[in-house]
Design a protein around this motif. Structure first.
Motif, PDB file in Angstrom:
ATOM      1  N   UNK A 240       0.843  -1.185   0.000  1.00 13.64           N
ATOM      2  CA  UNK A 240       0.000   0.000   0.000  1.00 13.64           C
ATOM      3  C   UNK A 240       0.886   1.245   0.000  1.00 13.64           C
ATOM      4  N   UNK A 241       0.297   2.375  -0.391  1.00  9.85           N
ATOM      5  CA  UNK A 241       1.080   3.593  -0.533  1.00  9.85           C
ATOM      6  C   UNK A 241       1.617   4.152   0.761  1.00  9.85           C
ATOM      7  N   UNK A 242       1.105   3.690   1.893  1.00 10.89           N
ATOM      8  CA  UNK A 242       1.568   4.204   3.186  1.00 10.89           C
ATOM      9  C   UNK A 242       2.625   3.315   3.845  1.00 10.89           C
ATOM     10  N   UNK A 243       3.149   2.368   3.093  1.00 11.60           N
ATOM     11  CA  UNK A 243       4.216   1.486   3.584  1.00 11.60           C
ATOM     12  C   UNK A 243       5.471   1.685   2.730  1.00 11.60           C
ATOM     13  N   UNK A 244       6.617   1.780   3.395  1.00 12.49           N
ATOM     14  CA  UNK A 244       7.908   1.800   2.708  1.00 12.49           C
ATOM     15  C   UNK A 244       8.698   0.550   3.091  1.00 12.49           C
ATOM     16  N   UNK A 245       9.358  -0.042   2.110  1.00 11.00           N
ATOM     17  CA  UNK A 245      10.249  -1.167   2.370  1.00 11.00           C
ATOM     18  C   UNK A 245      11.652  -0.616   2.487  1.00 11.00           C
ATOM     19  N   UNK A 246      12.178  -0.559   3.710  1.00  8.79           N
ATOM     20  CA  UNK A 246      13.461   0.091   3.953  1.00  8.79           C
ATOM     21  C   UNK A 246      14.661  -0.820   3.747  1.00  8.79           C
ATOM     22  N   UNK A 247      14.519  -2.094   4.125  1.00  9.48           N
ATOM     23  CA  UNK A 247      15.696  -2.967   4.078  1.00  9.48           C
ATOM     24  C   UNK A 247      15.283  -4.425   4.017  1.00  9.48           C
TER      25      UNK A 247
ATOM     26  N   UNK B 222       8.470   0.723   7.099  1.00 12.43           N
ATOM     27  CA  UNK B 222       8.043   1.925   7.801  1.00 12.43           C
ATOM     28  C   UNK B 222       6.663   2.298   7.314  1.00 12.43           C
ATOM     29  N   UNK B 223       5.768   2.589   8.253  1.00 14.29           N
ATOM     30  CA  UNK B 223       4.432   3.016   7.889  1.00 14.29           C
ATOM     31  C   UNK B 223       4.298   4.516   8.138  1.00 14.29           C
ATOM     32  N   UNK B 224       3.791   5.226   7.150  1.00 12.98           N
ATOM     33  CA  UNK B 224       3.502   6.656   7.252  1.00 12.98           C
ATOM     34  C   UNK B 224       2.006   6.839   7.097  1.00 12.98           C
ATOM     35  N   UNK B 225       1.317   7.008   8.217  1.00 12.04           N
ATOM     36  CA  UNK B 225      -0.136   7.109   8.201  1.00 12.04           C
ATOM     37  C   UNK B 225      -0.564   7.892   9.440  1.00 12.04           C
ATOM     38  N   UNK B 226      -1.480   8.800   9.281  1.00 15.18           N
ATOM     39  CA  UNK B 226      -1.904   9.634  10.409  1.00 15.18           C
ATOM     40  C   UNK B 226      -2.449   8.792  11.560  1.00 15.18           C
ATOM     41  N   UNK B 227      -2.985   7.612  11.245  1.00  9.61           N
ATOM     42  CA  UNK B 227      -3.551   6.775  12.302  1.00  9.61           C
ATOM     43  C   UNK B 227      -2.478   6.103  13.145  1.00  9.61           C
ATOM     44  N   UNK B 228      -1.331   5.845  12.555  1.00  2.53           N
ATOM     45  CA  UNK B 228      -0.250   5.170  13.293  1.00  2.53           C
ATOM     46  C   UNK B 228       0.889   6.093  13.688  1.00  2.53           C
TER      47      UNK B 228
END
Length: 500
Positions: free
Chosen positions: A75-82, A473-479
């Protein structure tokens, strides 16, 4: 929410053409992964699927209905860092624990310690070769605890497999000194009845109590005979871990008969596991409370006296739950999420054929007070994306994401990937983010995917069964509010009080 790849949210026909009756019956009678005292240390062998199922998977990939083999979608609010591949330890990756800047990753061949001070570039600090499935792992202070649930020739890290029918066989708990993360020292071993499939810490200032969950006794096993209707309790002095010993075996399912008073399973309750112990226990020390996922039963119990836990309530779901696998409290301790490991983690259960209520999470409210508290069922939650019939997928290990006033959770679903979901309204849970890879193979069921996905100090860490270690990493106002919560230590089955 903006989706990076919205094809994963479409309804799909995957699994519908399969022989429904035969496959479902096989799933409901399948033993969970590692369900016997001697499952061996190798991952499950690949299983063939029908030609029609293989063709369906290939067609679904070609049509963009599921990601291609090993392709990553999220989903667009998740980044795969490593992503850190497996290295020395080539066995199945299992559970995770955390302390300071370190992550501790279990593996059927031992454990690996990562420095995660830079989550974008985790570094391996040490790898310890110590075979013994499934090497469930926890840490407390300078001590690391490792479960062995396969019969070994002895308690050493150089032991070999040995039949459980031999009296000299060993399985149980191992304890390591990790004061030097670069050079962990093996300091104690405690044999327990039927080994240790999982374990849960109940830490105190001077001692650490360890609740050992194990199951599947057999009259032919000298150290694992029925009835096996409780848990082993080990007491480990922090300053003298070599003196660790079993101090009790509290019976959680008293009753008549050879297996005690737990769920009898089939044929009384077809498709449901007979309760012969617990698979996993989660404690909430701040509330003196614990929840047990015990094969055919879910229980709520008090741990006010850690050596003598007391069952408060017990529930069953003989319609949709095949194997009660794990439990998670919400922060207020007025809800519990139980998981059902239908098919033992080695089957394809995230498809239209199995449906939304099997191999899912069951959300229960805790109502009442004190010893009169009751578990009341509210709803099921299952990831909304159907997976291929070559992907093992079922509800598995997850943790809370600490946000005040909200009940948010991240969870691994094997090859169903990582799901972030909201159960604030326990009757209407909903997914808010996901990370997933395409199937390992398109012609067989080869086990893989996220064994455990946990939130720790601003990031999501996933131990991928077959491939390695992932950081998200999740970027979301809820989390986002959870980023302000920092822990010194996290063993997910010993839930912290995040806000006190």
């Amino acid at each position: 929410m903006i989706l990076l790849n919205d094809r994963r949210t479409r309804s799909r026909r995957l699994g519908v053409v399969a022989a429904a009756g035969g496959l479902l019956a096989a799933l409901l009678t399948a033993a969970p992964a590692g369900a016997t005292p001697d499952p061996g240390d190798a991952p499950p062998a690949s299983k063939k699927v029908s030609e029609s199922a293989r063709a369906e998977v290939r067609e679904a990939i070609e049509n963009g209905e599921i990601p291609g083999q090993d392709e990553i979608v999220h989903s667009g609010n998740i980044q795969h860092l490593a992503h850190v591949p497996k290295d020395v330890l080539r066995g199945t990756n299992s559970d995770l624990a955390f302390q300071g800047r370190y992550a501790f990753a279990g593996n059927y061949d031992g454990f690996r310690i990562f420095d995660i001070s830079n989550p974008k570039a985790p570094k391996t600090v040490s790898q310890v070769l110590c075979p013994g499935s499934q090497n469930d792992i926890s840490v407390s202070g300078d001590l690391l605890f490792l479960s062995t649930d396969s019969s070994r020739s002895d308690s050493s890290c150089t032991s070999t497999t040995q039949p459980a029918t031999e009296k000299s066989s060993w399985e149980g708990m191992k304890v390591f000194d990790i004061s030097d993360k670069r050079d962990p020292r093996y300091v104690a071993a405690v044999e327990t009845a039927c080994g240790s499939h999982t374990h849960t810490l109940v830490p105190e200032r001077r001692n650490v109590y360890v609740y050992v969950s194990s199951y599947a006794p057999n009259a032919a096993y000298p150290d694992c005979r029925p009835p096996h209707d409780g848990i082993s309790v080990i007491k480990v002095p922090r300053n003298a871990p070599e003196k660790a010993k079993v101090v009790g075996f509290p019976v959680l399912f008293p009753g008549e008969g050879p297996d005690g008073g737990g769920n009898p399973g089939g044929p009384t309750n077809p498709g449901v596991s007979k309760t012969t112990g617990c698979h996993d226990i989660t404690v909430l020390p701040s509330k003196d409370l614990a929840a047990g996922a015990c094969m055919g039963d879910g229980i709520l119990f008090s741990v006010k006296d850690p050596e003598r836990p007391k069952v408060i309530d017990r529930v069953q779901d003989n319609v949709n739950f095949a194997f009660w696998h794990s439990a998670t409290f919400n922060q207020r301790a007025d809800k519990v999420v139980f998981t059902d490991e239908l098919g033992g983690g080695g089957a394809a259960t995230c498809n239209a054929e199995i449906g939304p209520n099997r191999g899912a999470d069951g959300i229960y409210d805790i109502v009442g007070k004190g010893d009169k508290r009751k578990l009341v069922f509210r709803s099921y939650f299952k990831i909304p994306r159907h997976q291929a019939d070559t992907e093992n997928c079922v509800a598995h290990n997850g943790s809370l994401i600490p946000v005040k006033g909200k009940d948010l959770m991240v969870q691994g679903w094997y090859q169903g990937g990582v799901s972030v979901w909201d159960f604030t309204d326990s009757a209407e849970p909903k997914e808010i983010a996901y990370f997933d890879r395409g199937p390992l193979t398109t012609d067989t069921i080869k086990s893989g995917g996220s064994w455990s996905a946990y939130y720790y100090n601003g990031y999501i860490y996933s131990n991928e069964y077959a491939r390695g270690f992932d950081v998200l990493k999740i970027d979301d106002r809820r989390t986002d509010p959870a980023r302000s919560v920092h822990l010194r230590e996290l063993n997910v089955q010993t839930q912290p009080d995040y806000f006190d």
